[in-house]
Design an enzyme around this catalytic site. Structure first.
Site, short mmCIF file in Angstrom:
data_model
loop_
_atom_site.label_atom_id
_atom_site.label_comp_id
_atom_site.label_asym_id
_atom_site.label_seq_id
_atom_site.Cartn_x
_atom_site.Cartn_y
_atom_site.Cartn_z
N ASP A 111 72.14 46.79 23.41
CA ASP A 111 71.87 45.35 23.39
C ASP A 111 71.34 44.98 24.78
O ASP A 111 72.10 44.92 25.73
CB ASP A 111 73.17 44.60 23.06
CG ASP A 111 72.99 43.07 23.12
OD1 ASP A 111 71.89 42.60 23.45
OD2 ASP A 111 73.98 42.37 22.83
N LYS A 120 66.65 35.09 26.25
CA LYS A 120 67.24 35.27 27.57
C LYS A 120 66.18 35.64 28.61
O LYS A 120 66.28 35.23 29.75
CB LYS A 120 68.33 36.35 27.54
CG LYS A 120 69.47 36.07 26.57
CD LYS A 120 70.51 35.13 27.15
CE LYS A 120 71.48 34.59 26.11
NZ LYS A 120 72.08 35.56 25.21
N TRP A 171 80.00 39.98 24.12
CA TRP A 171 78.97 40.36 23.16
C TRP A 171 79.20 41.76 22.62
O TRP A 171 79.03 42.02 21.43
CB TRP A 171 77.58 40.23 23.77
CG TRP A 171 77.25 38.81 24.16
CD1 TRP A 171 77.01 38.35 25.42
CD2 TRP A 171 77.17 37.67 23.29
NE1 TRP A 171 76.77 36.99 25.37
CE2 TRP A 171 76.86 36.55 24.09
CE3 TRP A 171 77.32 37.49 21.91
CZ2 TRP A 171 76.69 35.26 23.56
CZ3 TRP A 171 77.15 36.22 21.38
CH2 TRP A 171 76.84 35.13 22.20
#
Ligand SMILES: *Cc1c(COP(=O)(O)O)cnc(C)c1O
Length: 355
Positions: A167, A191, A100
């Site tokens: 993030d 998530k 990511w």
């Protein structure tokens, strides 16, 4: 009832599912479904205001920061962050700690110069790089606090004299953070905060409007701030379900309590991985994630059999990501210790049979 170890969209509390399903039929006795109410109605205004104030409260967000509920996932933030914070002739610093992070920095390269301060790619991202300097002449330093795929997590906020952008998709609301350390935090809700479709952004207002770039309105944080996340039709239902989950978290005792439980859950599972002769952890011990536990078997030939057994016992989503192999147990906030114990019991049983 299944034990949902899936990496995302994730498990949410059963009571959240029940309340959400009731609201689909009849929202707050209004005679309307949550799916059909106007996003400009008083009823929805109350939803988004409460969601915002719960985020502010749970994470102790200081004044001077705006809270947004956007769409497009964390992936859209990979592009929105440089669009809004990186001047055309400017530079941004990135830590490359996983898939990511690497996707985020590739997007930033489309908007300016990117300096990668360190990378653990050569070790298949099994650890978090630690020895590096953050350039002082960059506009911001971006990192990923929890690497969902590789199962590593950065618990100590990096030292940086420039604004930190993080993030936090897969560990937001799982542990205490000091928001004042950050310029911008973003997280795809699916998530740990809610269902797919909404993305949380917490941004320090005075960082915005400095790039000189003409940003399309839909990607401009300032437009969303001015409109209170109602610049266009927001993800009404996803925001509502997130609100239910935020209420659940608050009623449970907030971040302090969930962090305490998350520590116990992770420790219970890692202890078994370390003790059990059949298994070993995939990430370096010091950087192990509390949210995504990656592990493999010393004899990979047994992995298929073990995975099939987990499924027989109602454990879902344990197959490891293809870039790591083996297993990944995602143990987000709503997963109970009962599910952890079920997995640990099965690992012990399997070890006895295969001794
Ligand atoms: C899942 C994930 C993403 C991608 O999120 P989308 O909302 O699907 O775009 C980004 N970063 C991290 C850390 C993730 O876990």
């Amino acid at each position: 009832m299944k034990h949902n170890f899936g990496a995302g969209p994730c498990i949410l509390p059963q009571e959240v599912f029940k309340e959400a399903s009731q609201a689909v039929i009849d929202f707050n006795n209004s005679g309307l479904s949550i799916l059909e109410i106007s996003h400009r109605s008083k009823a929805f205004e109350a939803v988004i205001e409460e969601a915002e104030s719960l985020v502010r409260d749970l994470l102790a967000v200081p004044n001077g920061y705006s809270i947004l509920f956007l769409q497009g996932g964390a992936s859209q933030q990979f592009a929105m962050v440089p669009m809004n914070l990186l001047p055309q002739t400017g530079k941004a610093a990135y830590l490359d700690s996983g898939t990511w992070a690497s996707k985020a920095l590739k997007e930033a390269q489309k908007f300016g110069t990117v300096q990668v301060v360190a990378s653990s790619k050569e070790a298949n991202y099994t650890y978090i790089p630690k020895e590096y300097d953050v350039p002082t002449d960059a506009s911001y330093f971006h990192y990923t606090s929890n690497n969902t795929i590789y199962g590593t997590e950065l618990f100590e906020t990096p030292k940086s004299s420039i604004p930190l952008v993080c993030d936090m998709s897969s560990d937001i609301l799982s542990r205490k953070i000091n928001v004042a350390d950050f310029g911008l935090i973003y997280a795809g809700a699916q998530k740990n905060m809610g269902p797919a479709g909404v993305t949380l952004v917490i941004v320090k207002d005075d960082l915005l409007g400095k790039t000189g770039r003409d940003i399309p309105a839909i990607f401009d944080y300032r437009k969303h701030i001015e409109a209170g996340s109602l610049y266009n039709t927001p993800a009404v239902f996803a925001i509502y379900v997130s609100l239910l989950n935020l209420r659940w978290l608050k009623a449970k005792g907030g971040i302090e309590e969930i962090e305490r439980e998350n520590i116990i859950k992770a420790r219970t599972l890692y202890d078994e991985i370390d003790r059990n002769p059949l298994f070993k952890g995939a990430a370096q011990a010091e950087d192990r994630s509390r949210m995504n536990v990656t592990f493999v078997m010393n004899n990979p030939e047994l992995e298929k059999t073990f995975l099939a057994l987990t499924e027989e016992r109602g454990m879902i989503g344990l197959k490891g990501h293809r870039s790591v192999g083996g297993f990944r147990a995602s143990i987000y906030n709503a997963l109970t210790i009962t599910s952890i114990n079920a997995l640990v019991d099965l690992m012990q049983e399997f070890a006895e049979k295969n001794a």
